[in-house]
Design an enzyme around this catalytic site. Structure first.
Site, PDB file in Angstrom:
ATOM      1  N   GLU A   1       0.820  -1.213   0.000  1.00 21.14           N
ATOM      2  CA  GLU A   1       0.000   0.000   0.000  1.00 21.14           C
ATOM      3  C   GLU A   1       0.853   1.262   0.000  1.00 21.14           C
ATOM      4  O   GLU A   1       0.561   2.235   0.686  1.00 21.14           O
ATOM      5  CB  GLU A   1      -0.942   0.012   1.206  1.00 21.14           C
ATOM      6  CG  GLU A   1      -1.876  -1.183   1.298  1.00 21.14           C
ATOM      7  CD  GLU A   1      -2.781  -1.104   2.508  1.00 21.14           C
ATOM      8  OE1 GLU A   1      -3.792  -0.377   2.453  1.00 21.14           O
ATOM      9  OE2 GLU A   1      -2.473  -1.766   3.515  1.00 21.14           O
TER      10      GLU A   1
ATOM     11  N   GLU B   1      -5.162  -9.518   0.129  1.00 18.07           N
ATOM     12  CA  GLU B   1      -5.753  -9.377   1.463  1.00 18.07           C
ATOM     13  C   GLU B   1      -7.235  -9.098   1.358  1.00 18.07           C
ATOM     14  O   GLU B   1      -7.637  -8.138   0.702  1.00 18.07           O
ATOM     15  CB  GLU B   1      -5.122  -8.216   2.254  1.00 18.07           C
ATOM     16  CG  GLU B   1      -3.765  -8.485   2.848  1.00 18.07           C
ATOM     17  CD  GLU B   1      -3.338  -7.360   3.796  1.00 18.07           C
ATOM     18  OE1 GLU B   1      -4.208  -6.663   4.332  1.00 18.07           O
ATOM     19  OE2 GLU B   1      -2.122  -7.188   3.978  1.00 18.07           O
TER      20      GLU B   1
END
Length: 398
Positions: free
Chosen positions: A115, A210
């Site tokens: 991220e 995820e």
């Protein structure tokens, strides 16, 4: 709830993936983190063949050796700047964390950062360099065909993700996203496909690294419940393993990693941050997934298949006391531990205590508190039976 995407390196055909698979993320912010050997035992017991690590921990990679389990290793964000600024640093990272472990450990991908655009924006300008340097090191080692490299992004990099056909990436990241997608050329959320199409990239398969649902939350998180977590993850697993695909890509496999294997009690933030796991640190399931017809992964009825075993670091004198109590006041049938009987060997306190405390745990119907013995025992889903020694509660039949 968060969904992360991992964009693969090459412009490979989607058929190269074969059937979709389910994997798990392994976080380690746990007070009593199981040893790598115990983690691998749980993975095997649950039929899990794909894992994602948030680093490249040497002990974990050694424990995964010769298991066939497919592993994604990660470059942590705090190492990204160094790797993105130095080809030599990237080569050293690959040598130490990848080349040193393959082929014994089945490393299949490297996730460079996590991220980055949304959590470490100052590293954005060197992200593509980091990917290129890591890839170059793999090429030099002749590993680039078996080990792919990419970087996971939060779905928040997509603006207006509903309806999916209107989705596009946050344009402020075009200076990074365009060269990144050019380099990769090679979602469970359709918005990702449409967003890439908006930038004229249409042949990049998506891997969801995820996604999950917390089983517990605070007063401001009413949807974080065991029932909701069970429903979400059970439906997700069935959806992925059925190769359902997405409306934009029907029938195209989208492999997915569940967040996460263990509840991480050391994570800061709201209560939900500590309760994303499928298992507690002692190996006991947080809930039993509804997976009829979903194949072998997670198919074990873990609620009925739990055992009480001695902790690896337990004091021998404490174990002897537990053995004596279980075979005495605990009224356990310890005759299988006598010389000449199936559980006599190995003739050690640890082995005999393991049998006795599990027999007591099973005799007490696995009631809470019956697998402790002053802290030397813990619950596990791994059957401790060995050879002709079948532990009480085991489904093994000789």
């Amino acid at each position: 709830m968060a969904v992360l995407m991992l964009l693969y390196l090459l412009a490979i055909s989607v058929s190269a993936y074969g059937d979709a698979f389910i994997g798990v993320n392994i976080g380690t912010d746990v007070t009593d983190m199981p040893s790598p050997t115990e983690v691998v035992a749980l993975l095997k017991a649950q039929g899990i063949q794909h894992v994602r690590l948030y680093d490249a921990d040497r002990a974990m990679l050694l424990a995964l050796a010769n298991t066939g389990i497919r592993v994604i290793v990660s470059v942590p964000n705090d190492q990204l700047l160094g790797i993105g600024q130095s080809n030599a640093t990237a080569a050293n990272w690959v040598a130490r964390n990848v080349i040193a472990h393959v082929p014994a450990t089945n490393i299949t991908a490297i996730a460079v950062g996590s991220e980055v655009l949304t959590t470490l924006p100052n590293a954005g300008p060197v992200l593509v360099n980091a990917l290129q340097y890591i890839h170059s090191a793999l090429v030099a080692a002749n590993l680039d065909q078996q080990i792919k490299v990419s970087t996971p992004h939060s779905s928040s990099v997509i603006l207006d993700s509903f309806p999916p056909s209107q989705a596009f990436f946050n344009r402020s990241w075009d200076p990074v996203m365009v060269p990144l997608l050019k380099f990769l050329q090679s979602t469970v959320v359709d918005a990702a496909y449409f967003a890439m199409s908006y930038l004229k990239f249409t042949n990049i398969p998506i891997l969801v690294t995820e996604t999950g649902w917390p089983s517990k939350g605070d007063s401001s998180e009413p949807d974080a419940t065991i029932d909701n977590a069970n429903t979400y993850n059970s439906n997700l697993i069935r959806h992925v393993l059925n190769n359902t695909g997405t409306p934009k890509q029907p029938g195209i496999p989208v492999s997915t990693y569940i967040y996460e294997l263990y509840n991480e009690d050391l994570r800061s933030g709201p209560v939900s941050e500590n309760n994303w796991g499928l298992f507690d640190a002692n190996g006991a399931p947080v809930y039993t997934l509804h997976l009829t017809g979903a194949g072998t992964v997670f198919a074990n009825d873990t609620t009925n298949q739990t055992f009480c075993v001695a902790k690896s670091n337990a004091d021998t004198k404490m174990l002897q006391a537990a053995l004596d109590w279980a075979c005495g006041p605990g009224k356990v049938d310890c005759s299988p531990l006598l010389q000449g009987q199936p559980c006599y060997e190995p003739d050690t306190v640890v082995s005999h205590a393991a049998y006795a405390i599990n027999a007591y745990y099973q005799r007490m119907d696995k009631s809470p508190g019956t697998c402790d013995f002053k802290g030397v025992a813990s619950v596990t889903t791994t059957d401790p039976s060995h050879g002709s020694c079948i532990f009480p509660g085991s489904a093994v039949v000789l």
